[in-house]
Every structure is written in C-alpha cells, then in structure tokens.
Design a protein around this motif. Structure first.
Motif, short mmCIF file in Angstrom:
data_model
loop_
_atom_site.label_atom_id
_atom_site.label_comp_id
_atom_site.label_asym_id
_atom_site.label_seq_id
_atom_site.Cartn_x
_atom_site.Cartn_y
_atom_site.Cartn_z
N ALA A 1 0.83 -1.21 0.00
CA ALA A 1 0.00 0.00 0.00
C ALA A 1 0.86 1.26 0.00
O ALA A 1 0.53 2.25 -0.66
N ALA A 2 1.97 1.21 0.73
CA ALA A 2 2.84 2.38 0.84
C ALA A 2 3.63 2.65 -0.42
O ALA A 2 4.02 3.80 -0.68
N THR A 3 3.87 1.62 -1.21
CA THR A 3 4.71 1.79 -2.40
C THR A 3 3.89 1.89 -3.69
O THR A 3 4.47 1.87 -4.77
N GLN A 4 2.57 1.97 -3.57
CA GLN A 4 1.76 2.20 -4.77
C GLN A 4 2.15 3.52 -5.41
O GLN A 4 2.37 4.51 -4.71
N PRO A 5 2.25 3.57 -6.73
CA PRO A 5 2.65 4.83 -7.38
C PRO A 5 1.64 5.93 -7.13
O PRO A 5 0.43 5.71 -7.11
N SER A 6 2.16 7.12 -6.88
CA SER A 6 1.32 8.29 -6.66
C SER A 6 1.03 8.97 -7.98
O SER A 6 1.86 9.03 -8.87
N ASP A 7 -0.18 9.52 -8.12
CA ASP A 7 -0.56 10.19 -9.35
C ASP A 7 0.01 11.58 -9.48
O ASP A 7 -0.06 12.21 -10.52
#
Length: 311
Positions: free
Chosen positions: A298-304
């Motif tokens: 969850a923490a390493t999901q790419p940010s938009d």
C-alpha cells in the motif's frame, strides 16, 4: 512451579499501573486480581507488592518475576507463530492500532489485499495515537501498531518491541491564503514570517507537537497555537479556510492534489518516518508477516502526483 496466569496478572499490573486497570482490561473484579496476586506471593515466598498511598508498586523481586514472564510469553508467542505457519489457511484475529493518516490512506488498501488473499483472517483496527498505542502493544492489547517518528524526536525502543520501517512521509509548511506574502528567501525565512500568524498543531505531549514547537523556536519565535487536535484533516481544513498555518504530511491528501499552498521546510526537517511495531517473537507469525507485506504494498503504490511546493 509458578502459576503462569498469576504471573501474567503481575505483568499486567506493571504495564497498566493499578489493580483497577488490570481488572477492567481482563474483565475481572479488583478483589479477584488482588486475591490472585496474594496467592502468587505465597507461591513465590516473598513480598511482591508494596503500598504507595492508595496504590501499589512492584518490589524488586516482582520486577525479576516480570522480566522472566516476558521471556516466557515471548517464547509462547514464537510457538504460536510456528503453529500458525504450519497451517495451510491463515485464520484468527489480528489487532492493529493506527494513527489517523495511515488509517485513512494505507490501512484500507492493506485490508483489501488481506481480504483477497486471506479471507478467513479477521482484522480489527483501532484509531489510536502512537503515544497510547505503543504501551497498549506492550500490554498485549494489540498485535501490530503503526507509528511515526519526527526529525530529531526518536521514539524510545523498548527491548521487547521490534520496529520495521514502512515509508518516509514528506512534511510541508501549509500556508493559508492570507499568508501568501510570506513567500520569502528560503524555508527558515518563510517560517519566521509566520511568527504572528495563528497555528494549528497536535496536542501537548505528542511527538508531532514537540517537533513542531522545536521547529518554530529554532526559527526564533513562539507560535500562536490557537487550535489543538490530533485530527490532521481538521488541520488541513483550517488552512484551507484561512484560519491557521500548519505542518502537513503528504499522506493527508491520500494521493490527491494538494488543496493549499505548500512551502519546503528547513533541511533535515522534511520527512517523518512511518513504521510498524510488534512484540518480540511475533514478527514470524504469518498474520503479522502478511499484514506488514500488505502495508508495504500500500505504501509503495505509485502516486498520481507530487504535492506542489516552492522553495
């Protein structure tokens, strides 16, 4: 052979402080807890409690017993982890304590991942600040705690707890529109220009408040703190409505574009460390490992987007 149940009551008393607190936590009556501890004193053959006003405290011999009880419970925790690892299905209940921004952003995604992969694992989440949650973890009220550490304000690291880093969360200075004229030469100058502006901060006694006050004092002023709350969404709303300046973490936007003007903080003060904490011996438990893995994903999901800011 000492009775393990009574030893655990003695340990509970050390962590919770009063017989009434032990009784409330374990759904006993205070008189029942007192009676069990009296029987333990008889078993051990030495005095374990001594009165201090209306309360009691542990004797030196009681502290020795508690230290050994911690070791026994850690070993039993390892046994529980080994049993769980030997099973093909992950079941039972995992108790998590999380502070607000991780509860809003990381925890729901982690819950999705856990539900899909381990449908029979029951996850119980409590919103609680680390200052309260970490002692509760030691008292075995939780299995895993999400905690935060601000620059220059390291958390104590009790020997019976294990930490594992999750992510570095950038921190920013959030400016209300009325303070846009504060855009100046460098982060410290910008911060100093807000000396006479109202602020919103977390309550006294929290790590976030200690860090924020130190940052302002290092800039040469005592902040005018008019609003105090652990609700970081309220911090953001007060900045949006031009009532206060605030220090805001990236996670408050949940990967959405920022809604206020941001400025960089001085070097060395730009990120907080977010990590998970468990008791020694439990990190091998499949449920703990699964939860930590889900939180990391969850923490390493790419940010938009990357929050906009200016030096």
């Amino acid at each position: 052979m000492f009775d393990l149940h009574r030893l655990r009551l003695l340990r509970e008393l050390k962590h919770r402080g009063t017989l009434a607190a032990v009784a409330a936590a374990l759904s006993y009556s205070p008189s029942s807890v007192s009676q069990q501890l009296s029987q333990l004193e008889t078993e051990v053959g030495v005095r374990l409690l001594e009165p201090v006003g209306r309360r009691v405290r542990l004797t030196e011999q009681a502290e020795i017993l508690v230290a050994h009880t911690e070791a026994v419970l850690e070993r039993l925790g390892r046994a529980e982890a080994d049993i769980a690892a030997s099973l093909t299905d992950l079941t039972g209940t995992l108790r998590i304590a999380s502070f607000q921004t991780t509860a809003l952003t990381l925890v729901p995604t982690a819950l999705d991942l856990l539900r899909d992969q381990y449908p029979h694992l029951r996850v119980h989440v409590t919103h609680m600040e680390p200052e309260t949650a970490l002692p509760a973890l030691q008292a075995r009220d939780f299995d895993l705690v999400l905690a935060e550490e601000y620059p220059g304000n390291p958390y104590p690291r009790p020997a019976e707890l294990e930490q594992e880093d999750l992510l570095e969360d950038p921190l920013h200075l959030g400016l209300p529109e009325s303070a846009h004229g504060a855009d100046a030469d460098g982060p410290m100058t910008t911060l100093r220009s807000l000396a006479g502006h109202p602020w919103v901060m977390e309550p006294e006694g929290t790590a976030a408040r200690h860090w924020a006050m130190s940052l302002c004092r290092n800039a040469g002023f005592e902040p005018d703190v008019r609003f105090e709350t652990t609700d970081v969404l309220l911090h953001l709303r007060l900045v949006e409505q031009k009532h206060a300046a605030a220090f805001l973490p990236d996670l408050v936007w949940s990967r959405r574009p920022p809604t206020v003007t941001l400025r960089r903080l001085p070097r060395g003060q730009r990120t907080r460390r977010i990590f998970t904490v468990v008791r020694n011996g439990s990190s091998r438990h499949p449920a703990i490992q699964a939860c930590r893995s889900a939180l990391l994903r969850a923490a390493t999901q790419p940010s938009d987007h990357a929050p906009g800011q200016h030096d």
